[in-house]
Design a protein around this motif. Structure first.
Motif, PDB file in Angstrom:
ATOM      1  N   SER A  70      25.810 -21.640  77.914  1.00 54.28           N
ATOM      2  CA  SER A  70      24.672 -20.678  78.213  1.00 54.28           C
ATOM      3  C   SER A  70      24.557 -19.687  76.931  1.00 54.28           C
ATOM      4  N   GLN A  71      25.816 -19.046  76.653  1.00 57.08           N
ATOM      5  CA  GLN A  71      25.594 -18.181  75.742  1.00 57.08           C
ATOM      6  C   GLN A  71      25.248 -18.587  74.334  1.00 57.08           C
ATOM      7  N   LEU A  72      25.573 -19.914  74.017  1.00 62.79           N
ATOM      8  CA  LEU A  72      25.097 -20.579  72.799  1.00 62.79           C
ATOM      9  C   LEU A  72      23.577 -21.156  72.909  1.00 62.79           C
ATOM     10  N   ALA A  73      23.417 -21.376  73.996  1.00 59.70           N
ATOM     11  CA  ALA A  73      21.783 -21.804  74.268  1.00 59.70           C
ATOM     12  C   ALA A  73      21.087 -20.609  74.084  1.00 59.70           C
ATOM     13  N   GLN A  74      21.351 -19.369  74.546  1.00 59.25           N
ATOM     14  CA  GLN A  74      20.713 -18.238  74.303  1.00 59.25           C
ATOM     15  C   GLN A  74      20.381 -17.656  73.059  1.00 59.25           C
ATOM     16  N   SER A  75      21.598 -18.024  72.435  1.00 59.47           N
ATOM     17  CA  SER A  75      21.596 -17.518  70.805  1.00 59.47           C
ATOM     18  C   SER A  75      20.762 -18.439  70.102  1.00 59.47           C
ATOM     19  N   VAL A  76      20.476 -19.602  70.275  1.00 57.20           N
ATOM     20  CA  VAL A  76      19.783 -20.552  69.641  1.00 57.20           C
ATOM     21  C   VAL A  76      18.047 -20.308  70.047  1.00 57.20           C
TER      22      VAL A  76
END
Length: 155
Positions: A70-76
């Motif tokens: 979820s953190q990675l998706a948010q950054s993308v």
């Protein structure tokens, strides 16, 4: 004394040709344009084309390894939103002068561009972000008689 209709038509045709040339030049300039943006946490770098399409994605310094999905998706998503907003602004800046009325022929209003229809959410820059460019214009036009006229047709 009024100008003969033939002269007004000739001026209008010259103005039209000038606008067509300016549009072609703007399209050519933007054909290869892109924006490269990093997420605020500097974990992701994206490149976005003039149409808002994602053309590049990099995960920086192995930061993604310590992030959950979820953190990675948010950054993308944040980086893509910022890149799309940057490219939308560049397109608006490029085509914006063509929206001005003619100085020679007041009847020629300039081209009418519906920025919201073209860019949609990209104008906000991020999910949940608001527009910044025409916020005052939107406020002024919201009280108009036409509920569909919200001051967003022209930049």
């Amino acid at each position: 004394m009024t100008e003969p209709i033939e002269q007004r038509i000739a001026k209008a045709m010259a103005e039209l040709e000038s606008v067509q040339a300016a549009v072609a030049q703007a399209e050519e300039r933007l054909a290869g344009a892109s924006a490269t943006v990093r997420s605020r946490d500097r974990a992701v770098e994206v490149t976005v084309g003039a149409a808002g399409e994602l053309t590049g994605l990099k995960f920086l310094d192995n930061k993604y390894r310590s992030m959950n999905a979820s953190q990675l998706a948010q950054s993308v998503m944040e980086a893509v939103g910022r890149g799309r907003a940057q490219m939308a602004q560049e397109v608006m800046d490029t085509f914006g002068p063509l929206t001005a009325p003619s100085t020679e022929l007041p009847e020629l209003r300039g081209i009418d561009i519906d920025w919201d229809r073209i860019f949609g959410s990209a104008l906000g820059g991020e999910p949940g972000g608001g527009r910044t460019r025409n916020r005052l214009r939107d406020e002024i036009h919201e009280d108009g008689d036409d509920p569909h006229d919200r001051g967003r047709g022209r930049a």
